[in-house]
Design a protein around this motif. Structure first.
Motif, PDB file in Angstrom:
ATOM      1  N   ARG A 141       0.649  -1.235  -0.234  1.00 46.17           N
ATOM      2  CA  ARG A 141       0.124  -0.089  -0.267  1.00 46.17           C
ATOM      3  C   ARG A 141       1.022   1.340   0.238  1.00 46.17           C
ATOM      4  NH1 ARG A 141      -5.337   0.237   1.116  1.00 46.17           N
ATOM      5  NH2 ARG A 141      -4.833  -2.229   1.997  1.00 46.17           N
ATOM      6  N   GLY A 146      -0.003   0.413  -3.666  1.00 49.29           N
ATOM      7  CA  GLY A 146      -0.877  -0.282  -3.710  1.00 49.29           C
ATOM      8  C   GLY A 146      -1.252  -0.960  -5.134  1.00 49.29           C
ATOM      9  N   LYS A 147      -0.194  -1.498  -5.970  1.00 46.41           N
ATOM     10  CA  LYS A 147       0.048  -2.129  -6.884  1.00 46.41           C
ATOM     11  C   LYS A 147       0.673  -3.067  -7.019  1.00 46.41           C
ATOM     12  CE  LYS A 147      -1.928   1.382 -10.149  1.00 46.41           C
ATOM     13  NZ  LYS A 147      -1.875   1.316 -11.768  1.00 46.41           N
ATOM     14  N   SER A 167      -5.999  -9.294  -3.118  1.00 49.18           N
ATOM     15  CA  SER A 167      -6.429  -7.865  -3.715  1.00 49.18           C
ATOM     16  C   SER A 167      -8.385  -7.292  -3.552  1.00 49.18           C
ATOM     17  CB  SER A 167      -6.418  -7.723  -5.124  1.00 49.18           C
ATOM     18  OG  SER A 167      -6.643  -7.012  -5.815  1.00 49.18           O
ATOM     19  N   TYR A 170      -8.429  -5.788   0.344  1.00 50.02           N
ATOM     20  CA  TYR A 170      -7.686  -4.597   1.622  1.00 50.02           C
ATOM     21  C   TYR A 170      -7.769  -3.722   0.192  1.00 50.02           C
ATOM     22  CZ  TYR A 170      -5.424  -7.624   4.440  1.00 50.02           C
ATOM     23  OH  TYR A 170      -6.172  -8.931   5.827  1.00 50.02           O
ATOM     24  N   LEU A 172      -6.775  -3.759  -2.619  1.00 49.69           N
ATOM     25  CA  LEU A 172      -5.317  -3.026  -3.694  1.00 49.69           C
ATOM     26  C   LEU A 172      -5.205  -3.554  -5.382  1.00 49.69           C
ATOM     27  CD1 LEU A 172      -3.131  -4.819  -0.724  1.00 49.69           C
ATOM     28  CD2 LEU A 172      -3.538  -2.259  -1.474  1.00 49.69           C
TER      29      LEU A 172
END
Length: 318
Positions: A141, A146-147, A167, A170, A172
Motif C-alpha cells: 500500500r 497499492g499495486k 486484492s 484490502y 489493492l
C-alpha cells in the motif's frame, strides 16, 4: 452359496492380477520428474512394490496441471495395472476452470485412497522487507502504490483465486503472474524478480528453512506443524479457507473393488513405515491414510467448497 463362492474366488484371484505376466503397475503423475508430486510418487512406489509383489513404475505425463495424466488414466483399461497419484488441482479444480478438460473425475475415475493433505501458502522473497502478512500489505500500500504482482504456479489455480481474495479484501491492485510450475516461479523469487508467490508448503519449505524466502500466511483451519509461527488466512480474517488440499490415488472407473482394496491396504502399510512418514512430513505434507469412502467424501466436499468460491469470484471457465 454359488454366488458367495464366486465372490470369494474373485477376491482371491484379483490381487494376483497385479503380478500377471510380471506386468508392472503404472503410477501416473501429472508433473515432471523432480517435481514435488514426482518425488512423492517415487517414495511411495519404492515401498508399494514390496507390498504388492510387482514393480511399480512412475510414469510422468507432465503438462496442463495434470490434465494430460488424467486423460491418460481415462484412456487406460480398468484392469488394475494403472493408477494415478494426484493432488486436488487436477481432480477438483481443473474441471471447474476448464470447459473441456477431457475427463470427468466423477464419471471416469474412482478414488482409491487418500494419503496426505498440505497447505497453499503466501511467501515473500528475501529482498522484500516485510516480515509478516500485515507488513506485506502495508508495504504494498505505501511503498508500491497499492499495486503489486504475486507469482502463481499455473493460471486458473487456487493460488490465482487467493491472489484475487487478497486484492479484494484490502482494496489493492494485486495481479497474478502465472508461471509454468512452481520451480521457475521460485527461481524468480530467489532472484528477487518478483516480491511474492503462492504455492504449496512442499514448494517453499526448504527455501523457507534456509531464510531465502519467508512464508507469511497459510490456508487451513489451524497452523501447519512445520510453520507454527505462521498465521492462517482464517486468523487473518479470510473466510472459507479451512479445507486443506489433498493428495490421493485414483483408478479408472470399473477397476475391480478387490484390486482397489488391495492397493489401499498396501498403501496404508507403506504410510505406517516411519521412514516414509518422516520423508513425506519433511516435504511439508500432513500424512494420514484415508480409506476409499472417507477419501471420496473429502474430495466431494472440497470440490463443492471451491466451486462456490470460484463461481462467486466471477471467473469464467477457459
Amino acid at each position: 452359496m454359488a454366488g458367495a463362492l464366486g465372490a470369494c474366488l474373485l477376491a482371491g484371484a484379483l490381487p494376483a492380477a497385479f503380478a500377471q505376466g510380471g506386468t508392472p503397475l503404472r503410477l501416473l503423475v501429472g508433473f515432471p520428474a523432480g517435481a514435488g508430486s514426482d518425488a512423492i510418487a517415487r517414495t511411495l512406489g519404492e515401498k508399494l512394490k514390496d507390498q504388492l509383489g510387482v514393480p511399480v513404475v512412475v510414469e510422468n505425463r507432465a503438462g496442463a496441471g495434470g490434465q494430460i495424466a488424467a486423460q491418460a488414466l481415462k484412456a487406460s483399461p480398468a484392469d488394475g495395472h494403472t493408477f494415478f497419484l494426484s493432488h486436488d488441482h487436477t481432480i477438483s479444480i481443473l474441471p471447474l476452470v476448464v470447459k473441456n478438460p477431457g475427463f470427468n473425475p466423477a464419471a471416469d475415475f474412482v478414488p482409491v485412497a487418500g494419503f496426505a493433505t498440505f497447505a497453499n501458502v503466501l511467501a515473500v522473497s528475501g529482498g522484500t522487507p516485510a516480515k509478516s502478512f500485515d507488513e506485506y500489505i502495508k508495504w504494498v500500500r505505501t511503498q508500491r502504490g497499492g499495486k503489486e504482482t504475486i507469482g502463481i504456479p499455473a493460471p486458473a489455480s487456487i493460488p490465482e483465486f487467493l491472489v484475487k481474495m487478497i486484492s479484494d479484501k484490502y482494496k489493492l491492485d494485486i495481479q497474478s503472474a502465472p508461471y509454468r510450475g512452481s520451480a521457475p516461479m521460485t527461481a524468480d523469487m530467489l532472484g528477487n524478480q518478483i516480491s511474492a508467490g503462492i504455492a504449496s508448503v512442499p514448494d517453499f519449505i526448504e527455501n523457507h528453512k534456509a531464510g531465502k524466502v519467508r512464508i507469511i500466511a497459510t490456508i487451513g483451519a489451524k497452523r501447519q506443524a512445520l510453520l507454527p509461527q505462521v498465521p492462517t488466512f482464517t486468523e487473518l480474517g479470510f473466510a472459507n479457507l479451512e479445507d486443506l488440499p489433498y493428495y490421493g490415488i485414483f483408478a479408472p472407473v470399473g477397476t475391480p473393488q478387490p484390486v482397489i482394496d488391495r492397493f489401499g491396504d498396501a498403501l496404508s502399510k507403506v504410510l505406517a513405515m516411519p521412514e516414509v512418514k518422516d520423508k513425506l512430513t519433511g516435504m511439508g505434507l500432513t500424512v494420514g491414510y484415508e480409506p476409499q469412502g472417507q477419501f471420496a467424501g473429502r474430495v466431494r466436499t472440497y470440490t463443492q467448497g471451491w466451486e462456490k468460491i470460484i463461481q462467486s469470484s466471477g471467473f469464467k471457465p477457459l
